[in-house]
Design an enzyme around this catalytic site. Structure first.
Site, PDB file in Angstrom:
ATOM      1  N   GLY A   1      16.108 -24.037 -33.189  1.00 36.68           N
ATOM      2  CA  GLY A   1      16.278 -25.156 -34.110  1.00 36.68           C
ATOM      3  C   GLY A   1      14.987 -25.799 -34.582  1.00 36.68           C
ATOM      4  O   GLY A   1      15.031 -26.792 -35.319  1.00 36.68           O
TER       5      GLY A   1
ATOM      6  N   ASP B   1      -0.627  -7.173 -47.563  1.00 44.83           N
ATOM      7  CA  ASP B   1      -1.768  -7.954 -47.079  1.00 44.83           C
ATOM      8  C   ASP B   1      -1.394  -8.887 -45.934  1.00 44.83           C
ATOM      9  O   ASP B   1      -2.237  -9.200 -45.079  1.00 44.83           O
ATOM     10  CB  ASP B   1      -2.370  -8.777 -48.219  1.00 44.83           C
ATOM     11  CG  ASP B   1      -3.047  -7.911 -49.275  1.00 44.83           C
ATOM     12  OD1 ASP B   1      -3.543  -6.826 -48.913  1.00 44.83           O
ATOM     13  OD2 ASP B   1      -3.056  -8.320 -50.451  1.00 44.83           O
TER      14      ASP B   1
END
Length: 223
Positions: A20, A86
């Site tokens: 959470g 990348d």
């Protein structure tokens, strides 16, 4: 001015936090901002998870071993980096599984787990940076309730407290890679663009060791 993004030296970023904390959401946002690849934990494929939340003692070992196998498979694939991407952003680290195991397992179960973990851990890639979203138990319960997953509907606050303590202990001693600890209890990086932009800047500024992002009062919300 262009929006801040991940710099070139952060090819692999992992976002961590207790249930959470918002790690998957932040990982998705970072991957999207950087035009990178997102790697998400496959927790919904664990066949024991529902049963674990109903009876922790009975199903803890099966749940942890299923997670360990799944995460190891993902990490092995992650180690073979795509040369055309990348940036890779993950919503967990391989070490996460060990944190949970030491909360949920005891005795011989822990020893069995440690044996298997010790075989697998050297093959797991080390992130260029870990972002630890540290949050209060009240905020975690608030976020868990908002997302409405059936198996989390009776989440035990005591269990979350155990996990928060375990995560804090782990990251207090963490040294495998650069680490950014974010006090995320009172910020909303999803709806507040300025807050997310500043968080991305903070992430990009970490070059080594442990850094902290304590949001200024102007970014903090009341919960």
């Amino acid at each position: 001015m262009p929006a801040p993004t991940l710099p070139a030296h952060l090819g692999y970023v992992a976002v961590e936090g207790v249930i959470g904390a918002g790690k998957t959401t932040l990982a998705r946002m970072l991957a999207e901002r950087a035009g990178g690849k997102l790697v998400e934990e496959e927790f919904e494929e664990n066949p024991f998870l529902d049963r674990f939340y109903g009876d922790r003692d009975r199903w803890a070992l099966q749940t942890q071993l299923a997670f360990l196998a799944s995460r190891f498979k993902q990490q092995k694939a992650l180690a073979a980096r795509d040369l055309f991407v990348d940036h890779v952003v993950s919503d967990y680290t391989f070490d996460k599984d060990r944190i949970f195991a030491h909360v949920t397992l005891d005795g011989d179960e822990v020893r069995l787990y440690e044996t298997l973990y010790g075989i697998m851990e050297p093959s797991a890639p080390v992130p260029d940076l870990v972002v630890y979203l540290r949050s209060s138990v009240d905020r975690l319960l608030h976020n868990v309730a908002l997302r409405g997953r059936s198996y989390e509907s009776n989440m035990d606050p005591a269990y979350l407290t155990e996990l928060v303590d375990a995560y804090d202990r782990y990251f207090f001693h963490y040294s495998k890679s650069p680490l950014l600890i974010v006090d995320s209890s009172r910020i909303d990086f999803v709806r507040e663009t300025a807050t997310f932009d500043e968080l991305v800047r903070q992430i990009g500024s970490v070059r080594g060791g442990t850094a902290y992002f304590n949001p200024p009062a102007t970014m903090q919300l009341a919960f």
